[in-house]
Each structure stands twice: as C-alpha cells, then as structure tokens.
Design a protein around this motif. Structure first.
Motif, mmCIF file in Angstrom:
data_model
loop_
_atom_site.group_PDB
_atom_site.id
_atom_site.type_symbol
_atom_site.label_atom_id
_atom_site.label_comp_id
_atom_site.label_asym_id
_atom_site.label_seq_id
_atom_site.Cartn_x
_atom_site.Cartn_y
_atom_site.Cartn_z
ATOM 1 N N ASP A 329 0.948 -1.248 -0.187
ATOM 2 C CA ASP A 329 0.079 0.029 0.113
ATOM 3 C C ASP A 329 0.769 1.371 0.074
ATOM 4 O OD1 ASP A 329 -2.189 -1.520 0.005
ATOM 5 O OD2 ASP A 329 -2.555 -1.541 2.199
ATOM 6 N N LYS A 330 1.871 1.293 0.846
ATOM 7 C CA LYS A 330 2.838 2.491 0.751
ATOM 8 C C LYS A 330 3.712 2.703 -0.377
ATOM 9 C CE LYS A 330 4.725 5.685 3.415
ATOM 10 N NZ LYS A 330 3.736 6.590 3.946
ATOM 11 N N CYS A 331 4.059 1.864 -1.079
ATOM 12 C CA CYS A 331 4.909 1.628 -2.145
ATOM 13 C C CYS A 331 4.118 1.557 -3.523
ATOM 14 C CB CYS A 331 5.767 0.758 -2.293
ATOM 15 S SG CYS A 331 6.962 0.733 -0.836
ATOM 16 N N ARG A 332 3.010 1.694 -3.527
ATOM 17 C CA ARG A 332 1.898 1.489 -4.659
ATOM 18 C C ARG A 332 2.399 2.619 -5.830
ATOM 19 N NH1 ARG A 332 -1.959 -1.842 -6.073
ATOM 20 N NH2 ARG A 332 -1.962 -2.408 -3.695
ATOM 21 N N VAL A 333 2.540 3.831 -5.275
ATOM 22 C CA VAL A 333 2.675 5.049 -6.322
ATOM 23 C C VAL A 333 4.154 5.384 -6.231
ATOM 24 C CG1 VAL A 333 0.515 5.792 -6.010
ATOM 25 C CG2 VAL A 333 1.886 6.683 -4.346
ATOM 26 N N LEU A 334 5.092 4.742 -5.574
ATOM 27 C CA LEU A 334 6.551 5.256 -5.248
ATOM 28 C C LEU A 334 7.398 4.354 -6.033
ATOM 29 C CD1 LEU A 334 6.675 5.707 -1.597
ATOM 30 C CD2 LEU A 334 6.231 7.440 -3.130
ATOM 31 N N LYS A 335 8.787 4.851 -6.666
ATOM 32 C CA LYS A 335 9.692 4.183 -7.196
ATOM 33 C C LYS A 335 10.923 4.716 -6.726
ATOM 34 C CE LYS A 335 10.127 6.669 -11.587
ATOM 35 N NZ LYS A 335 9.984 6.581 -12.855
ATOM 36 N N GLY A 336 12.029 3.893 -7.110
ATOM 37 C CA GLY A 336 13.477 4.357 -7.076
ATOM 38 C C GLY A 336 13.528 4.435 -5.551
ATOM 39 N N GLY A 337 14.444 5.614 -5.347
ATOM 40 C CA GLY A 337 14.915 6.071 -3.934
ATOM 41 C C GLY A 337 13.906 6.149 -2.905
ATOM 42 N N ALA A 338 12.660 6.965 -3.542
ATOM 43 C CA ALA A 338 11.539 7.244 -2.699
ATOM 44 C C ALA A 338 10.894 5.920 -1.939
ATOM 45 C CB ALA A 338 10.588 7.745 -3.338
ATOM 46 N N THR A 410 15.413 15.625 -4.660
ATOM 47 C CA THR A 410 15.365 15.275 -3.089
ATOM 48 C C THR A 410 14.061 14.371 -2.968
ATOM 49 O OG1 THR A 410 13.997 17.353 -3.190
ATOM 50 C CG2 THR A 410 16.310 17.249 -2.220
ATOM 51 N N SER A 411 13.253 14.253 -4.080
ATOM 52 C CA SER A 411 12.052 13.406 -3.961
ATOM 53 C C SER A 411 12.280 11.926 -4.091
ATOM 54 C CB SER A 411 10.936 13.631 -5.029
ATOM 55 O OG SER A 411 11.682 13.522 -6.258
ATOM 56 N N MET A 412 13.624 11.640 -4.695
ATOM 57 C CA MET A 412 14.143 10.143 -4.856
ATOM 58 C C MET A 412 15.257 9.908 -3.824
ATOM 59 S SD MET A 412 12.618 8.700 -6.929
ATOM 60 C CE MET A 412 11.264 8.790 -8.108
ATOM 61 N N LEU A 413 15.633 10.904 -2.758
ATOM 62 C CA LEU A 413 16.743 10.545 -1.764
ATOM 63 C C LEU A 413 15.948 9.610 -0.626
ATOM 64 C CD1 LEU A 413 19.439 11.275 -0.790
ATOM 65 C CD2 LEU A 413 18.361 13.252 0.508
ATOM 66 N N ILE A 417 20.000 7.679 3.846
ATOM 67 C CA ILE A 417 21.106 8.730 3.285
ATOM 68 C C ILE A 417 20.779 10.080 3.521
ATOM 69 C CG2 ILE A 417 22.387 9.412 1.082
ATOM 70 C CD1 ILE A 417 21.811 6.717 -0.190
ATOM 71 N N LEU A 418 21.563 10.560 4.511
ATOM 72 C CA LEU A 418 21.545 11.904 4.992
ATOM 73 C C LEU A 418 21.651 13.090 3.782
ATOM 74 C CD1 LEU A 418 23.431 11.640 8.228
ATOM 75 C CD2 LEU A 418 20.954 11.611 8.029
ATOM 76 N N GLN A 419 21.338 14.391 3.777
ATOM 77 C CA GLN A 419 21.652 15.295 2.954
ATOM 78 C C GLN A 419 22.986 15.538 2.535
ATOM 79 O OE1 GLN A 419 19.555 17.094 0.818
ATOM 80 N NE2 GLN A 419 17.424 16.645 1.290
ATOM 81 N N SER A 420 23.875 15.586 3.748
ATOM 82 C CA SER A 420 25.136 15.908 3.766
ATOM 83 C C SER A 420 25.833 14.762 2.691
ATOM 84 C CB SER A 420 25.892 16.139 5.062
ATOM 85 O OG SER A 420 25.706 14.904 5.733
ATOM 86 N N LEU A 421 25.595 13.731 2.985
ATOM 87 C CA LEU A 421 25.985 12.371 2.401
ATOM 88 C C LEU A 421 25.706 12.373 0.914
ATOM 89 C CD1 LEU A 421 27.840 9.952 2.242
ATOM 90 C CD2 LEU A 421 25.925 8.651 2.958
ATOM 91 N N ALA A 422 24.324 12.985 0.419
ATOM 92 C CA ALA A 422 24.080 13.001 -0.740
ATOM 93 C C ALA A 422 24.505 13.766 -1.497
ATOM 94 C CB ALA A 422 22.525 13.104 -0.677
ATOM 95 N N ARG A 423 24.938 15.251 -0.852
ATOM 96 C CA ARG A 423 25.651 16.150 -1.571
ATOM 97 C C ARG A 423 27.128 15.703 -1.822
ATOM 98 N NH1 ARG A 423 22.357 19.484 2.045
ATOM 99 N NH2 ARG A 423 24.371 19.398 3.512
ATOM 100 N N ARG A 424 27.725 15.055 -0.971
ATOM 101 C CA ARG A 424 29.179 14.611 -1.425
ATOM 102 C C ARG A 424 29.116 13.434 -2.318
ATOM 103 N NH1 ARG A 424 29.336 14.173 4.435
ATOM 104 N NH2 ARG A 424 29.496 12.078 4.320
ATOM 105 N N ILE A 425 28.024 12.750 -2.469
ATOM 106 C CA ILE A 425 27.882 11.984 -3.365
ATOM 107 C C ILE A 425 27.719 12.531 -4.846
ATOM 108 C CG2 ILE A 425 26.446 10.102 -4.598
ATOM 109 C CD1 ILE A 425 25.763 9.141 -1.782
#
Length: 848
Positions: A329-338, A410-413, A417-425
């Motif tokens: 139910d939670k993932c029905r409309v989601l994909k990827g990182g979300a 950010t919708s797929m983060l 994974i923290l924002q700081s780590l995502a920016r380094r990636i």
C-alpha cells in the motif's frame, strides 16, 4: 524385570527379601510371617513397575529434592547422612559402579513416597502398578489372601473400569452435539481455509466483497466461535490477494519505466517470500489429509491439522503477510529511492522477526540503488534509465556542466542517506565528469581505485549493500577527498587558475598601473571622438602598443592573448569613453568559474574603475595646463589693475576647486584600489589555498566578486549613492572643460597683450598665426582698451561658470557624504572617514 524361569526369578526375589529383612532386628519368624509376604509382594510390584517418569533425568536435582524433603520433615541428621552417602555414591566411577545413578535415586524417592502413603492408612499405592489376582510369579491366588478381602487391603488401589460405560456415553453425546451444531466437518473447513490462504474460494469458505474478506458461508450451520476462527484465518488470504495483485500489476500491466529497477527488485523479493509461503501451505495440506481424532480416541499420529493448530502454524506467516501488505500500500505510487526510503521507515522495529525480515527485504530492494551510487562515485556514470536515482543529469554546454549539469532530486533521496552524504555523492560524480569532459583528464580513475581500496570495497558491482552505511560513507569520503584534490591540482597546475585571476585583477581591475596610464594616454584622443567614428581595430592596435610599452609585455603570452578590446552597445550621442572596455577571454575549463554572468560583473567593475581613472586623468591634465607661475607672471604686468585682480580671483577659484576635486578623487581611488581590491584579493588568495574542492573555489571567487561589488558602490543597496557619485564624476569632467577654456583664454590674452606691443608689420603676422592656432574667437587687435574689455568679459563669464559649478559640486558632495553613514558595509563608513577626516563637511551638515 527380564523374562526367564518364573520359579528361579521368584527364588531370587525371596532370597533378596530375606537378606533385607535379616538386617532388621525387630523381625522374627521371617520366613513364615505375614510381614514377609507383604514385603515379597511389595518387592515384586517394584520390580514389575514400568512407569515412565515425567521429569527430566537430573541426579543432582533428585538428590537435592530428597535432602529438602528430609529437612522439612525435621530429619536433619538423616538429611546430612543422605548428603554424605550421595556424595560418595556420585563420586564413585569405574568398574562396579552404577551408571544410571539418576534412576536409582528416582526409585528410592518413589519407594519412600509409596511407603509414606501406607503409613497414612493407605496400604495401596498409586505410584506403583497393581498385581493381578492370579500372579504367575507367585504361583498362588493373590498372595494367599482371602477373596472376600477388599482390594485396598492388598496394598493396591484399583482404578474403576467404568462398568456402566459412563465415559463412553459422555463422549458420544459430545460427538452428537458437535454434529448437530456443525453441518460441515472441521477437516473440510481446514481444507477450505488453506484454499483461502492461497486466494482461492473453497466449498464453504469464500471471498465476500461486502465483508471484504474470506468468511464461512451463511448457508452453512456452524457455531459463532468457528465462524470467528475462520474469519480470522481468512485474513491471511485477503493479505495474500493484495500482495499477489500488486506483483501481477507491477510485472505485467505497468510499463517498465513506471516500476523501475527498485520496484522490480521489490516485486521479486515479495515473490520469493510467497514461494516460501507456498512451501508451508504444501506441508499443511499434507497434514490436513490426516483425520482429526476425537477426544475419546487416541490419535495414531500427531500430524493432523485442526483450526486451532492452523492458527499456530500461520501466526508467523500472518505477521510477514501483514507487513508485506502494508509495504504494498505504501509503495504503490512510489519508485526508486522514494520506495527504498518508505520501506526503510518500516524497518525501525523492535520485533526481531520483523527486523530480520525487513533487512533481508531491503538488502535486495536497495541493491540497484547502491549499484547506482557505486557507479556514480567511482566511475561518474549515471546509470539511471528509469529516473530512480537521487542524482539527475541534463544536457548542457561544457561551461555549464558543473553548475547546471547535475543536481539532487530530493524526492528520490532515501531516508537512510543523509542530505550531507547525498551532496558529497553528487559532488564526487560531478568532479569525475568535469575532469573527463572539461579537463580531458583521466587521472581520476587511479584516485577512485585508491578510495575503494581504502574503504575496503571494490570497484566491481555488488560492493555495497543496505545496512553498510559506514562503508558507504567511508567510500564516498575517500573518493571525494582524492578526486577533489586531483581536480584542484589540475585546475591550479595545468590551467593556472590563480594566474588568470591575477591577470584579470591587473588588467580588468586596472591593477597594472603603468599599463593603465599608458593606455589611457594613447587612447584618450581617440575616445574623445564620437563612438560611431571609432575603429575597434585601431583600439586593438593601441592596446598592443600599451602592452609592449609597459611591464605587461613580460606576462605569459597565453594571458596576453586573452586580453581583448570590447566596444559596448552605444547610441548616437555617446563618446568613445562611454563605450570602451577591456574583456578577458575565459576558456574551458576556466569558463566554469568565469561564466558570462561573472564576466559581465567584471565588465561593470571595469567601467566604474575606468570612469574613475578617466576623472583622475582629467584632473591631472588640468593640473598640467594650469602652470600658474609661468602664465600669470607675464599677464599681470601688462593688464589693467581691475583685470589683473579679476584674473587672480578666477585662477584662485579654479585652483581651489581643483584641489577639492582632487582630494575627493584621490581618496576615493585609494579606497577602491587598496581598501577594496587589495584587501579582497588577499582574502581571496587565502581562501584559494584553503579550498578543498571546486565548490569551495567557486564560493571563494563569488565571495571575492561580491565583496568588490558591494564595497565599490555597485550593489543593489548602493544605487542612490552610486548615482550621486556618477554625478560628481560628470561635474569633474565639466570642470576640466571649463578649466581648459580658462587657460586657453588666458594664453590667448597673453598672446594678444604681447602682440599689442609689437610693431604693425610684426603684428599682422602674429595675428594671422594666432587665428590659425586657437579655436577660441579671435580678439581684434584694436588697442589695449579693447583687450582689457574683452578680457574682463571673458573672465566674468568663466568665474560665473566656475561659481555655479562649485556650488553644484558642493551640494552633490555633501549629499554623497551624508549617505555614507547609512550604508551597511563597514568599509563604506571608513570611506567617510577618509573623505571627511577634518569633519569639514560634517560641520556644513549638522544633521549628518
């Protein structure tokens, strides 16, 4: 007791009893007494006992129980004696010792409890089996006791055999009652429930849309408890339908781009869990074939399946199925990182079963996502076919690759994974692509390999997975540090970033004084013309001349080749001073720093500094044309007294106004060149050395440019102040024209005065020469009075113009100074101190 010759066994038992009774001093006539018969019978009961103990074999526990019982009965001495004997008994090992010590202790305990029952007037014992009336071992009728004696007097309690069959009658009545309340057997309900668990309607249990679940048909007669149990068991079938439907929709109906690799991994994991669920149902279906025994019957096998047993069997699958349904139910409309982030939120659970299940699920679901991270961080490849990754790229020009080529989505983060780590990636992959595309450098590959080795992973696929956050951070930090350092080395050493910044400072920001002065001297006559009449090719040649005539000729040829002349858009009334500018050509990869918007800001700064230098150049030109000592010394001796006095007053006013303007321009230029440009450059140089990556370098340059903009009155908050300043510049340029007209007129007056004293023949020649030499209206040599009159009129006009100019200048300057304390930047307040260090203007403005 082993089977053998009954008479021999009986003789052995009799001998054993005689030996035991012989140690009892109170016994007499042992062989013929009734005590012997009772003891013999009791011994036979013990030896023929086949009862199985209901406790675990533990000799120490049995011994401790016996000691505790003796102690509670007040037999402390016997308890101590038993403890000493048990210690010796337990320590004895080897040949002749008893192996099964626990059985011996258990036998002693049972015999003791049975003898206690006798002492409490119950000669029979329930702890040992009863002897039949005709014992083949004894060979006599019940030990010679009379048949009329009661059974309990024989020392054995007989269990009633229920001659009236009341127990069987009760069980039959219970079975009939069950048949009346249930029209269907429990075996059939179990099979139907198993069908329902697979999403299949059975004969009696079917899916009801109104009830939204599997229920027992209302046409079937069954107790409420049975219906409730079936409905409770049918929940797992309802959950199964939801999970199975999601898998079917995702794998068959929806296109691949709407599901993505993470969604497919999720569906594959759910399908594997359903496969394990199918295996359990197969085992349960096999057990359901065995009949369920009645209470009155003894089951031939324990592998039967009832509704209650089914609840126990399905308790763990029910938990997993509920969790999978929630995730569906939670993932029905989601994909990827979300989708991965949403599943991760349900992994924060205290139940070990749920936690292990979620970790196993997330390891497979997040596998594509972590592979994208590995590929991006170590190879700079964005393998995101279905737009699932939290880094998104777009096609841009090379100069815009760093700023606009990649960004975070950010919708797929995922939440783990923290924002700081995502920016380094993001920055690490950008650095690799920048080196590969803009710098044409492949040295990043070695840096990426070193980072992978340092992090304990590999550059191959599958090196990372869910739950390895520390390894991921270690890999990203190591790769970012090495690749960023390599990028900075390429920018500084190969492309000489700081040298180009210094070149811009020297030429666009007019820091190379000899070059600027020489350029302004040689292009001044050209720029005084109308803009439409100026040739850019000629100005380019003059630029080359200025370079060869100054220390700029020793600079790197690559730097000098980038310096160009640029003519800005202009109107019909513009002069060359208004449209002339220099530009510095930024090439790949430095155009990432020196973008079009950045160079436009440099152009604005250049135009401001060029106008300031033009004003300074005009004042210096005025000073050169003044020559007060040489001009006035000749004029004062031959002019009328009134004219001489008027001339001195006009010259004084002109010189005072020049000094005041020169004071303002000199201090303003000092502030701009030293307090603004040099201080900002020093800070910028320090930040260049401290920069850890290209973002730090861009931020330092942006800060450097912003500092110059704000301190140079070019910011948005300084528009009014800048407007007043440009008004002062225009007045100073007008003063230059008035001063030039004054001194040209004085020079012509001097020439006319000298001419009036010459003979007539020489006077005509001189008159013709002066008419050709000066642009000012020629004064007719009709005598000294005419010269005096014309000189007085000329000086009055000039003095009036200078007075009006001085008044307007004072007003604008006071307005400019009055606005400085209102500025937010502290350096602008320091400019006020430099311009008004004697507080002369503050006294003129009491409100300041």
């Amino acid at each position: 007791m082993e089977e053998g010759d009954p008479s021999k066994v009986l003789d052995l038992i009799k001998e054993l009893v005689l030996r035991l009774l012989s140690h009892n001093p109170t016994s007499d006539s042992i062989s013929t007494s009734s005590h012997f018969d009772k003891s013999l019978r009791y011994a036979i009961r013990i030896l023929t006992s086949r009862m199985t103990p209901s406790i675990a074999p533990d000799a120490a526990a049995i011994a401790e129980s016996i000691k505790r019982r003796l102690a509670t009965e007040g037999k402390s001495s016997q308890a101590l004696t038993f403890a000493d004997l048990y210690t010796k008994f337990a320590s004895k090992t080897g040949p002749g010792s008893v192996n099964n010590k626990w059985a011996v202790l258990y036998l002693i305990k049972i015999v003791a409890e049975d003898r206690k029952c006798k002492r409490t007037q119950f000669e029979s014992s329930m702890l040992l089996p009863n002897l039949v009336a005709s014992d083949p071992v004894l060979g006599k009728n019940s030990g010679g006791l009379r048949p009329c004696e009661k059974e309990w007097q024989k020392g054995v309690l007989l269990v009633s055999k229920d001659p009236e069959n009341l127990r069987d009658i009760a069980f039959k009545e219970f079975a009939n009652l069950q048949k009346e309340e249930n029209e269907v057997t429990e075996e059939a309900l179990v099979r139907d429930v198993l069908y329902a668990c697979q999403g299949i309607d059975g004969k009696y249990v079917k899916f009801d849309n109104n009830a939204d679940g599997y229920v027992l048909s209302s046409l079937v007669k069954a107790p409420r408890a049975t219906r409730t149990t079936v409905r409770k068991l049918g929940e797992i079938g309802w959950l199964f339908r939801k999970v199975k439907g999601y898998i079917s929709e995702s794998m068959e109906r929806f296109p691949a781009e709407d599901v993505g690799t993470v969604g497919h991994a999720f569906c594959a994991t759910l399908q594997d869990e359903l496969s394990e669920y199918y295996k359990l149902l197969a085992v349960l279906e096999a057990q359901s074939m065995n009949p369920i025994p009645m209470i009155s019957e003894t089951a031939s096998s324990g592998n039967y399946l009832s509704l209650r047993r089914l609840i126990v069997w399905l308790s763990e699958p029910m938990v997993k199925m509920r969790l999978m349904a929630v995730l569906v139910d939670k993932c029905r409309v989601l994909k990827g990182g979300a989708m991965a982030g949403a599943i991760h939120l349900h992994a924060q659970h205290g139940d070990p079963l749920v936690l292990e299940f979620m970790r196993r699920l997330l390891r497979r679901v997040c596998s594509p996502l972590f592979e994208m991270v590995r590929s991006w961080v170590l190879e700079g490849e964005l393998e995101d076919v279905f737009a699932e990754f939290f880094v998104v790229g777009q096609q841009v020009k090379a100069e815009s690759l760093w700023r606009e080529g990649y960004r975070l989505r950010t919708s797929m983060l995922p939440s783990f994974i923290l924002q700081s780590l995502a920016r380094r990636i993001l920055r690490t992959g950008k650095s690799i692509n920048f080196l590969r595309v803009c710098c044409e450098d492949m040295g990043w590959a070695d840096a990426a390999t070193e980072a992978a080795v340092a992090a304990g992973t590999s550059t191959k696929r599958g090196g990372l997975g869910y739950g390895e956050t520390d390894a991921l951070e270690s890999l990203v930090d190591g790769a970012a540090k090495r690749i960023d350092q390599h990028l900075l080395d390429v920018i500084h050493k190969r492309y000489k970033f700081k040298d180009h910044c210094l070149a811009i400072k020297r030429y666009l920001l007019l820091g190379q004084g000899d070059f600027v002065q020489y350029l302004m001297d040689i292009v001044g006559p050209e720029l005084s013309e109308h803009a439409n009449a100026i040739s850019s090719f000629k100005l380019s040649g003059l630029l080359e001349t200025a370079i060869r005539s100054s220390n700029a000729q020793y600079d790197d040829p690559d730097i000098l080749d980038r310096l160009k002349v640029k003519m800005m858009p202009h109107g019909t009334g513009d002069r060359g001073w208004d449209v002339f500018s220099l530009e510095y050509e930024a090439r790949v990869p430095l155009d990432t720093v020196f973008t079009e918007s950045v160079m436009s800001k440099y152009l604005r700064i250049f135009n401001f500094l060029w106008k300031l230098r033009r004003v300074e150049h005009a004042l210096m030109g005025t000073w050169k044309t003044m020559k007060p000592n040489g001009i006035t010394s000749c004029s004062l001796t031959k002019l009328h007294h009134g004219v001489k006095k008027q001339l001195l007053s006009t010259l004084r006013r002109c010189q005072v106004l020049w000094v005041e303007m020169n004071h303002f321009v000199t201090n303003l230029q000092y502030y701009i060149m030293f307090e603004v440009l040099e201080v900002s450059w020093s800070d910028f140089s320090n930040e260049i050395e401290a920069a850890m990556d290209l973002d730090d370098l861009l931020a330092a340059h942006e800060k450097y440019l912003h500092s110059i903009f704000e301190k140079s009155l070019l910011g948005e908050q300084s528009q009014t102040l800048r407007k007043s300043l440009f008004g002062l510049f225009d007045l100073i340029l007008r003063f230059r024209s008035h001063a030039d007209r004054l001194y040209e007129g004085i020079h012509e007056l001097q020439c006319r005065t000298i001419e009036s004293s010459l003979p007539s023949r020489d006077k005509s020649k001189k008159n013709r020469s002066t008419e050709k030499s000066f642009d000012t209206p020629s004064w007719i040599a009709d005598g000294k009075n005419a010269i005096t009159r014309r000189a007085g009129e000329f000086l009055r006009n000039v003095e009036q113009d200078l007075a009006a100019l001085a008044k307007q200048y004072s007003s604008l300057l006071e307005g400019f100074i009055s606005q400085l304390p209102l500025q937010q930047h502290v350096d602008l307040k320091f400019l006020l101190f430099r311009l008004d260090f004697t507080e002369f203007y503050s006294q003129l403005q009491p409100h300041v």
